[in-house]
Motif scaffolding. Structure first.
Motif, PDB file in Angstrom:
ATOM      1  N   PHE A  48       0.838  -1.121   0.086  1.00  0.00           N
ATOM      2  CA  PHE A  48       0.143   0.057   0.047  1.00  0.00           C
ATOM      3  C   PHE A  48       0.856   1.335   0.096  1.00  0.00           C
ATOM      4  CE2 PHE A  48      -2.604  -2.956   2.137  1.00  0.00           C
ATOM      5  CZ  PHE A  48      -3.925  -3.098   1.360  1.00  0.00           C
ATOM      6  N   ARG A  49       0.539   2.272  -0.947  1.00  0.00           N
ATOM      7  CA  ARG A  49       1.225   3.487  -0.978  1.00  0.00           C
ATOM      8  C   ARG A  49       2.645   3.320  -0.990  1.00  0.00           C
ATOM      9  NH1 ARG A  49      -2.214   7.425   2.737  1.00  0.00           N
ATOM     10  NH2 ARG A  49      -4.261   7.229   1.930  1.00  0.00           N
ATOM     11  N   ARG A  50       3.356   2.280  -1.502  1.00  0.00           N
ATOM     12  CA  ARG A  50       4.660   2.108  -1.703  1.00  0.00           C
ATOM     13  C   ARG A  50       5.652   1.787  -0.432  1.00  0.00           C
ATOM     14  NH1 ARG A  50       5.779   6.120  -6.743  1.00  0.00           N
ATOM     15  NH2 ARG A  50       4.477   5.179  -7.986  1.00  0.00           N
ATOM     16  N   GLN A  51       4.775   2.023   0.768  1.00  0.00           N
ATOM     17  CA  GLN A  51       5.388   1.916   2.011  1.00  0.00           C
ATOM     18  C   GLN A  51       5.029   0.948   2.985  1.00  0.00           C
ATOM     19  OE1 GLN A  51       5.041   5.944   3.757  1.00  0.00           O
ATOM     20  NE2 GLN A  51       5.741   6.986   1.993  1.00  0.00           N
ATOM     21  N   TYR A  52       3.774   0.471   2.944  1.00  0.00           N
ATOM     22  CA  TYR A  52       3.160  -0.600   3.793  1.00  0.00           C
ATOM     23  C   TYR A  52       2.912  -1.769   3.322  1.00  0.00           C
ATOM     24  CZ  TYR A  52       2.402   3.665   6.477  1.00  0.00           C
ATOM     25  OH  TYR A  52       2.267   4.836   6.946  1.00  0.00           O
ATOM     26  N   LEU A  53       3.431  -2.896   3.889  1.00  0.00           N
ATOM     27  CA  LEU A  53       3.439  -4.353   3.413  1.00  0.00           C
ATOM     28  C   LEU A  53       2.115  -5.077   4.477  1.00  0.00           C
ATOM     29  CD1 LEU A  53       4.558  -7.031   2.321  1.00  0.00           C
ATOM     30  CD2 LEU A  53       5.918  -6.954   4.301  1.00  0.00           C
ATOM     31  N   ALA A  54       1.426  -5.447   3.440  1.00  0.00           N
ATOM     32  CA  ALA A  54       0.338  -6.308   4.028  1.00  0.00           C
ATOM     33  C   ALA A  54       0.325  -7.746   3.586  1.00  0.00           C
ATOM     34  CB  ALA A  54      -1.018  -5.705   3.910  1.00  0.00           C
ATOM     35  N   ILE A  55       0.199  -8.751   4.392  1.00  0.00           N
ATOM     36  CA  ILE A  55       0.316 -10.321   4.231  1.00  0.00           C
ATOM     37  C   ILE A  55      -1.198 -10.675   4.782  1.00  0.00           C
ATOM     38  CG2 ILE A  55       1.142 -12.584   4.310  1.00  0.00           C
ATOM     39  CD1 ILE A  55       4.072 -11.060   4.826  1.00  0.00           C
ATOM     40  N   SER A 108       7.265  -0.633   5.740  1.00  0.00           N
ATOM     41  CA  SER A 108       8.495  -1.473   4.938  1.00  0.00           C
ATOM     42  C   SER A 108       9.744  -1.058   5.572  1.00  0.00           C
ATOM     43  CB  SER A 108       8.630  -1.007   3.507  1.00  0.00           C
ATOM     44  OG  SER A 108       8.715   0.483   3.427  1.00  0.00           O
ATOM     45  N   SER A 109       9.968  -0.031   6.468  1.00  0.00           N
ATOM     46  CA  SER A 109      11.288   0.245   6.957  1.00  0.00           C
ATOM     47  C   SER A 109      11.385  -0.630   8.401  1.00  0.00           C
ATOM     48  CB  SER A 109      11.068   1.811   7.703  1.00  0.00           C
ATOM     49  OG  SER A 109      10.171   1.943   8.604  1.00  0.00           O
ATOM     50  N   LEU A 110      10.510  -1.323   8.819  1.00  0.00           N
ATOM     51  CA  LEU A 110      10.508  -2.285   9.814  1.00  0.00           C
ATOM     52  C   LEU A 110      11.048  -3.425   9.477  1.00  0.00           C
ATOM     53  CD1 LEU A 110       7.005  -1.379  11.754  1.00  0.00           C
ATOM     54  CD2 LEU A 110       9.474  -0.403  12.261  1.00  0.00           C
ATOM     55  N   ASP A 111      11.149  -3.749   8.295  1.00  0.00           N
ATOM     56  CA  ASP A 111      11.799  -5.010   7.940  1.00  0.00           C
ATOM     57  C   ASP A 111      12.692  -4.807   6.501  1.00  0.00           C
ATOM     58  OD1 ASP A 111      12.543  -7.638   7.638  1.00  0.00           O
ATOM     59  OD2 ASP A 111      10.582  -8.274   6.736  1.00  0.00           O
TER      60      ASP A 111
END
Length: 61
Positions: free
Chosen positions: A22-29, A45-48
């Motif tokens: 999402f929005r090139r910054q948030y990863l959702a699985i 994404s910065s957390l991983d």
């Protein structure tokens, strides 16, 4: 629906995990269960930064 998320699908072949950004910054699985999406992970994404999912795989085991 997004493509299957291979790192988790390889460990759990009987389950359908998918990944979306999402929005090139948030990863959702998420996992598809009975026609609905169940979110497993949602994080910035910065957390991983290395892209490793070992922690997530161990939590789902």
């Amino acid at each position: 629906m997004q493509p299957l998320f291979q790192p988790l699908c390889q460990y759990f072949p009987h389950r359908e995990f998918r990944k979306v950004i999402f929005r090139r910054q948030y990863l959702a699985i998420y996992e598809v269960q009975a026609g609905q999406a169940v979110f497993i992970l949602f994080r910035h994404s910065s957390l991983d930064p290395d892209g490793g999912y070992d922690e997530l795989i161990s939590e789902l085991s």
